[in-house]
Design a protein around this motif. Structure first.
Motif, PDB file in Angstrom:
ATOM      1  N   ARG A   1      -9.125  -9.461  10.258  1.00 47.01           N
ATOM      2  CA  ARG A   1     -10.435 -10.208   9.806  1.00 47.01           C
ATOM      3  C   ARG A   1     -10.726 -11.374  10.716  1.00 47.01           C
ATOM      4  NH1 ARG A   1     -11.665 -10.374   3.600  1.00 47.01           N
ATOM      5  NH2 ARG A   1     -13.736  -9.938   4.620  1.00 47.01           N
ATOM      6  N   ARG A   2     -11.839 -11.453  11.176  1.00 45.51           N
ATOM      7  CA  ARG A   2     -12.493 -12.561  11.786  1.00 45.51           C
ATOM      8  C   ARG A   2     -12.452 -13.638  10.990  1.00 45.51           C
ATOM      9  NH1 ARG A   2     -14.832 -14.013  16.485  1.00 45.51           N
ATOM     10  NH2 ARG A   2     -16.803 -15.393  16.377  1.00 45.51           N
ATOM     11  N   THR A   3     -11.825 -14.760  11.296  1.00 43.05           N
ATOM     12  CA  THR A   3     -11.503 -15.854  10.069  1.00 43.05           C
ATOM     13  C   THR A   3     -11.777 -17.246  10.681  1.00 43.05           C
ATOM     14  OG1 THR A   3     -10.094 -14.316   9.004  1.00 43.05           O
ATOM     15  CG2 THR A   3      -9.883 -16.635   8.501  1.00 43.05           C
ATOM     16  N   ALA A   4     -12.484 -18.127   9.921  1.00 41.46           N
ATOM     17  CA  ALA A   4     -12.625 -19.501  10.424  1.00 41.46           C
ATOM     18  C   ALA A   4     -11.696 -20.352   9.359  1.00 41.46           C
ATOM     19  CB  ALA A   4     -14.063 -19.874  10.290  1.00 41.46           C
ATOM     20  N   LEU A   5     -11.288 -21.151   9.843  1.00 39.99           N
ATOM     21  CA  LEU A   5     -10.348 -22.244   8.900  1.00 39.99           C
ATOM     22  C   LEU A   5     -11.144 -23.378   8.858  1.00 39.99           C
ATOM     23  CD1 LEU A   5      -8.279 -23.012   6.993  1.00 39.99           C
ATOM     24  CD2 LEU A   5      -6.716 -23.220   9.125  1.00 39.99           C
ATOM     25  N   VAL A   6     -11.753 -24.155   7.809  1.00 40.11           N
ATOM     26  CA  VAL A   6     -12.427 -25.337   7.889  1.00 40.11           C
ATOM     27  C   VAL A   6     -11.576 -26.400   7.284  1.00 40.11           C
ATOM     28  CG1 VAL A   6     -14.476 -26.468   7.245  1.00 40.11           C
ATOM     29  CG2 VAL A   6     -14.330 -24.016   7.772  1.00 40.11           C
ATOM     30  N   ASP A   7     -11.584 -27.685   7.813  1.00 43.84           N
ATOM     31  CA  ASP A   7     -10.920 -28.794   7.179  1.00 43.84           C
ATOM     32  C   ASP A   7     -11.884 -29.559   6.804  1.00 43.84           C
ATOM     33  OD1 ASP A   7      -9.221 -30.909   6.157  1.00 43.84           O
ATOM     34  OD2 ASP A   7      -8.083 -30.832   8.418  1.00 43.84           O
TER      35      ASP A   7
ATOM     36  N   ARG B   1     -20.448 -18.604   7.448  1.00 38.16           N
ATOM     37  CA  ARG B   1     -20.624 -17.231   6.453  1.00 38.16           C
ATOM     38  C   ARG B   1     -21.339 -16.142   7.264  1.00 38.16           C
ATOM     39  NH1 ARG B   1     -20.766 -16.304   0.609  1.00 38.16           N
ATOM     40  NH2 ARG B   1     -20.957 -18.501   0.202  1.00 38.16           N
ATOM     41  N   ALA B   2     -22.315 -16.530   8.067  1.00 35.05           N
ATOM     42  CA  ALA B   2     -23.136 -15.558   8.707  1.00 35.05           C
ATOM     43  C   ALA B   2     -22.375 -15.212   9.716  1.00 35.05           C
ATOM     44  CB  ALA B   2     -24.543 -16.347   9.065  1.00 35.05           C
ATOM     45  N   ARG B   3     -21.447 -15.888  10.449  1.00 33.55           N
ATOM     46  CA  ARG B   3     -20.565 -15.375  11.522  1.00 33.55           C
ATOM     47  C   ARG B   3     -19.319 -14.761  11.275  1.00 33.55           C
ATOM     48  NH1 ARG B   3     -21.641 -16.921  16.669  1.00 33.55           N
ATOM     49  NH2 ARG B   3     -19.557 -17.298  18.236  1.00 33.55           N
ATOM     50  N   TYR B   4     -18.715 -15.279  10.411  1.00 31.57           N
ATOM     51  CA  TYR B   4     -17.317 -14.644  10.289  1.00 31.57           C
ATOM     52  C   TYR B   4     -17.082 -13.905   9.157  1.00 31.57           C
ATOM     53  CZ  TYR B   4     -16.261 -18.397  13.781  1.00 31.57           C
ATOM     54  OH  TYR B   4     -16.366 -19.117  14.975  1.00 31.57           O
ATOM     55  N   GLU B   5     -16.159 -13.127   8.941  1.00 30.23           N
ATOM     56  CA  GLU B   5     -15.791 -12.192   7.696  1.00 30.23           C
ATOM     57  C   GLU B   5     -15.451 -13.167   6.654  1.00 30.23           C
ATOM     58  OE1 GLU B   5     -14.109  -8.091   8.327  1.00 30.23           O
ATOM     59  OE2 GLU B   5     -13.837  -9.187  10.471  1.00 30.23           O
ATOM     60  N   LEU B   6     -14.407 -14.089   6.965  1.00 33.08           N
ATOM     61  CA  LEU B   6     -13.790 -15.011   5.822  1.00 33.08           C
ATOM     62  C   LEU B   6     -13.850 -16.359   6.350  1.00 33.08           C
ATOM     63  CD1 LEU B   6     -12.132 -14.919   3.429  1.00 33.08           C
ATOM     64  CD2 LEU B   6     -10.019 -14.779   4.884  1.00 33.08           C
TER      65      LEU B   6
ATOM     66  N   LEU C   1      -8.352 -11.374   0.499  1.00 34.81           N
ATOM     67  CA  LEU C   1      -8.625 -11.887   1.608  1.00 34.81           C
ATOM     68  C   LEU C   1      -8.250 -10.885   2.723  1.00 34.81           C
ATOM     69  CD1 LEU C   1      -7.324 -15.715   1.210  1.00 34.81           C
ATOM     70  CD2 LEU C   1      -9.381 -14.623   0.178  1.00 34.81           C
ATOM     71  N   LEU C   2      -7.252  -9.969   2.813  1.00 40.60           N
ATOM     72  CA  LEU C   2      -6.911  -9.206   3.695  1.00 40.60           C
ATOM     73  C   LEU C   2      -7.736  -7.915   3.902  1.00 40.60           C
ATOM     74  CD1 LEU C   2      -3.055  -9.663   2.857  1.00 40.60           C
ATOM     75  CD2 LEU C   2      -4.738 -11.140   4.095  1.00 40.60           C
ATOM     76  N   THR C   3      -9.016  -7.657   2.987  1.00 41.88           N
ATOM     77  CA  THR C   3      -9.662  -6.230   3.009  1.00 41.88           C
ATOM     78  C   THR C   3     -11.007  -6.697   3.291  1.00 41.88           C
ATOM     79  OG1 THR C   3      -9.662  -6.240   0.750  1.00 41.88           O
ATOM     80  CG2 THR C   3      -8.072  -5.127   1.580  1.00 41.88           C
ATOM     81  N   ALA C   4     -11.701  -5.938   4.070  1.00 40.95           N
ATOM     82  CA  ALA C   4     -13.019  -5.902   4.231  1.00 40.95           C
ATOM     83  C   ALA C   4     -13.753  -5.785   2.834  1.00 40.95           C
ATOM     84  CB  ALA C   4     -13.595  -5.058   5.148  1.00 40.95           C
ATOM     85  N   PRO C   5     -15.090  -6.403   2.841  1.00 44.39           N
ATOM     86  CA  PRO C   5     -15.758  -6.182   1.387  1.00 44.39           C
ATOM     87  C   PRO C   5     -16.006  -4.662   0.835  1.00 44.39           C
ATOM     88  CG  PRO C   5     -16.891  -7.829   2.748  1.00 44.39           C
ATOM     89  CD  PRO C   5     -16.034  -7.152   3.672  1.00 44.39           C
ATOM     90  N   ASP C   6     -16.045  -3.837   1.828  1.00 45.14           N
ATOM     91  CA  ASP C   6     -16.480  -2.199   1.385  1.00 45.14           C
ATOM     92  C   ASP C   6     -15.008  -1.714   1.264  1.00 45.14           C
ATOM     93  OD1 ASP C   6     -15.625  -2.477   3.953  1.00 45.14           O
ATOM     94  OD2 ASP C   6     -16.954  -1.018   4.501  1.00 45.14           O
ATOM     95  N   ALA C   7     -13.855  -2.203   1.460  1.00 45.43           N
ATOM     96  CA  ALA C   7     -12.533  -1.598   1.149  1.00 45.43           C
ATOM     97  C   ALA C   7     -12.328  -1.767  -0.354  1.00 45.43           C
ATOM     98  CB  ALA C   7     -11.668  -2.410   1.899  1.00 45.43           C
TER      99      ALA C   7
ATOM    100  N   ALA D   1      -0.859 -23.956   2.059  1.00 48.15           N
ATOM    101  CA  ALA D   1      -1.313 -22.794   1.642  1.00 48.15           C
ATOM    102  C   ALA D   1      -2.585 -22.218   2.297  1.00 48.15           C
ATOM    103  CB  ALA D   1      -1.497 -22.993   0.354  1.00 48.15           C
ATOM    104  N   ALA D   2      -3.713 -23.061   2.607  1.00 49.27           N
ATOM    105  CA  ALA D   2      -4.852 -22.766   3.260  1.00 49.27           C
ATOM    106  C   ALA D   2      -4.495 -22.020   4.711  1.00 49.27           C
ATOM    107  CB  ALA D   2      -5.781 -23.821   3.225  1.00 49.27           C
ATOM    108  N   VAL D   3      -3.896 -22.823   5.287  1.00 46.93           N
ATOM    109  CA  VAL D   3      -3.516 -22.241   6.658  1.00 46.93           C
ATOM    110  C   VAL D   3      -2.766 -20.733   6.747  1.00 46.93           C
ATOM    111  CG1 VAL D   3      -1.964 -22.552   8.816  1.00 46.93           C
ATOM    112  CG2 VAL D   3      -3.163 -24.533   7.763  1.00 46.93           C
ATOM    113  N   GLN D   4      -1.678 -20.655   5.680  1.00 48.53           N
ATOM    114  CA  GLN D   4      -1.179 -19.404   5.696  1.00 48.53           C
ATOM    115  C   GLN D   4      -2.130 -18.437   5.261  1.00 48.53           C
ATOM    116  OE1 GLN D   4       1.755 -18.562   6.630  1.00 48.53           O
ATOM    117  NE2 GLN D   4       2.133 -20.636   7.392  1.00 48.53           N
ATOM    118  N   PHE D   5      -3.188 -18.565   4.248  1.00 48.76           N
ATOM    119  CA  PHE D   5      -3.849 -17.616   3.808  1.00 48.76           C
ATOM    120  C   PHE D   5      -4.958 -17.172   5.093  1.00 48.76           C
ATOM    121  CE2 PHE D   5      -4.339 -19.714  -0.755  1.00 48.76           C
ATOM    122  CZ  PHE D   5      -3.291 -19.034  -0.958  1.00 48.76           C
ATOM    123  N   ALA D   6      -5.337 -18.011   5.820  1.00 49.56           N
ATOM    124  CA  ALA D   6      -6.115 -17.741   7.076  1.00 49.56           C
ATOM    125  C   ALA D   6      -5.345 -17.158   7.892  1.00 49.56           C
ATOM    126  CB  ALA D   6      -6.650 -19.090   7.611  1.00 49.56           C
TER     127      ALA D   6
END
Length: 434
Positions: A179-185, A258-263, A387-393, A166-171
């Motif tokens: 969206r610029r996304t990081a996935l952390v294990d 958090r400072a580098r990626y949108e999600l 997760l698919l929209t920017a914060p100001d959307a 699920a985490a991988v599919q969300f990312a």
């Protein structure tokens, strides 16, 4: 000039004294004190989501604020809200603490008990610094001006419920949405994100554990830029190195991401450790994955209650995703929602492992066919979670309101969940502790 001041004080008497003195400062506009670190970070994030100009110029942090250690809280505020001047209130005005507070990002230190002159001087200095930083940020649109990227944790009620998938599919869904996304294990001893995406990389989150100030260059060295577009921060290949990543290290890493990626999507596995508890506490969205069976639902309830006891996350602030669901399943999402006191997403994820088996066995879950009902459901859930929209959307649709549980049929799983007081204990006695 008006100086907006936000006190963070857990003790009622100290809060009263501070409020009295602040009311005497010329040009001061003190806000009502917030009682703990979680409330402080939530308040600042809410204000920053509108505009940097909505943030207070000065935050006063009392040494006994809790539950987050005060120096960790100062560091978190300084990283996420760099235009806010943080001042520490402490009874220990030693050079060692002063140095540690400055290293964490504080703009001043005031000894307790409070003296009006010292309070006025430190508040004025921090306010002037804050105004100068905001003026600078106003000329540099590329510099941070808000609370940073969104952090989403994905935790499993127990092993085998589909947490990592699920985490991988969300990312992947977020990357597909641009969206610029990081996935952390953060399943530190048994992480499988690399295996699911056919990635081998010698660096891991453990390599960042001993670093106090994680620069963009240092972070980039530890992150693997995958061909899918994901930035991957993997669990250590040697499980024993997971012990190097404690709650403090996790907070530093999450703040840097958090400072580098949108999600930032974090796979927290199924065990509660200091590191993933810190991640769940800091998360904007905390997802708990379960399957519609008695054992998994009981485990989900245990997890929620543990988070509450540890003051990590309230049940009503946790989002439940039901995996491997079917219409014939007797335990339906509405009942799980009622038992756990969480909020369920509207879309349950269907049970159809045949769709997944080939890509899971090959370690290429990114190649799952778009026609897969499981993939479609998980990507729909990603949209519901925002997760698919920017914060100001425009906001994504909210999770469904709690519904009534289905009627009990015979002595099946629903009856066991609702009627087995001996096995479930406080599930049927009260919804929440503390």
């Amino acid at each position: 000039m008006t100086t907006r001041i936000l006190p963070a004080v857990g003790d009622a008497e100290s809060a009263r004294v501070i409020a009295t003195l602040l009311s005497q400062l010329p040009g001061a506009e003190p806000a009502a004190p917030v009682p703990d670190s979680t409330s402080l970070l939530d308040t600042l994030a809410r204000l920053a989501s509108d505009s940097i100009d909505e943030l207070p110029e000065v935050v006063l942090v009392h040494e006994r604020i809790g539950p987050l250690p005060v120096l960790e809280l100062i560091r978190e505020v300084a990283l996420r809200f760099p235009a806010v001047g943080v001042v520490l209130l402490t009874s220990d005005a030693s050079p060692a603490l002063f140095s540690a507070a400055m290293d964490s990002g504080a703009r001043g230190l005031i000894g307790l008990p409070l003296a009006y002159e010292e309070l006025a001087a430190r508040v004025q200095a921090a306010s002037q610094w804050s105004v100068g930083v905001r003026r600078h940020l106003g000329r540099g649109p590329e510099l941070p001006s808000g609370p940073g990227g969104k952090v989403v944790t994905v935790t499993g009620a127990k092993g085998g419920v589909g947490t990592t998938f699920a985490a991988v599919q969300f990312a992947l869904a977020a990357v597909a949405a641009g969206r610029r996304t990081a996935l952390v294990d953060l399943d530190l001893q048994a992480g499988d994100v690399g295996s699911y995406l056919d990635v081998q990389f010698r660096r891991s989150i453990a390599d960042l554990a001993g670093i106090q100030d994680i620069s963009p260059r240092v972070l980039q060295d530890a992150v693997y830029d995958d061909r899918t577009g994901l930035a991957l921060l993997l669990a250590p290949a040697d499980g024993e190195r997971g012990e190097e990543v404690d709650d403090r290290a996790a907070r530093h890493v999450i703040a840097a991401l958090r400072a580098r990626y949108e999600l930032v999507v974090i796979d927290c596995g199924t065990q509660v450790t200091g590191a993933n508890a810190a991640a769940v506490e800091l998360a904007d969205v905390a997802v708990l994955i379960t399957t519609p069976d008695v054992v998994a639902v009981r485990a989900a309830k245990r997890m929620v209650r543990m988070w509450e006891r540890l003051q990590v996350r309230k049940a009503e602030e946790t989002t439940m995703v039901v995996n491997r669901w079917s219409k014939q399943t007797e335990i339906q999402p509405a009942l799980i929602e009622k038992i756990t006191k969480t909020r369920s997403v509207r879309t349950p994820v269907p049970a159809n492992f045949k769709e997944l088996q080939a890509v899971v066995d090959a370690g290429r879950v990114q190649d799952l066919d778009n026609r897969s009902t499981v993939k479609q459901a998980l990507w729909t859930v990603a949209g519901e979670l925002g997760l698919l929209t920017a914060p100001d959307a425009p906001d994504a649709p909210a999770a469904a309101e709690p519904g009534a549980a289905l009627a009990v049929r015979g002595s099946g799983p629903v009856a066991r969940l609702r009627g087995d007081r001996g096995a479930l204990g406080s599930w049927t006695r009260r919804g929440r502790e503390g």
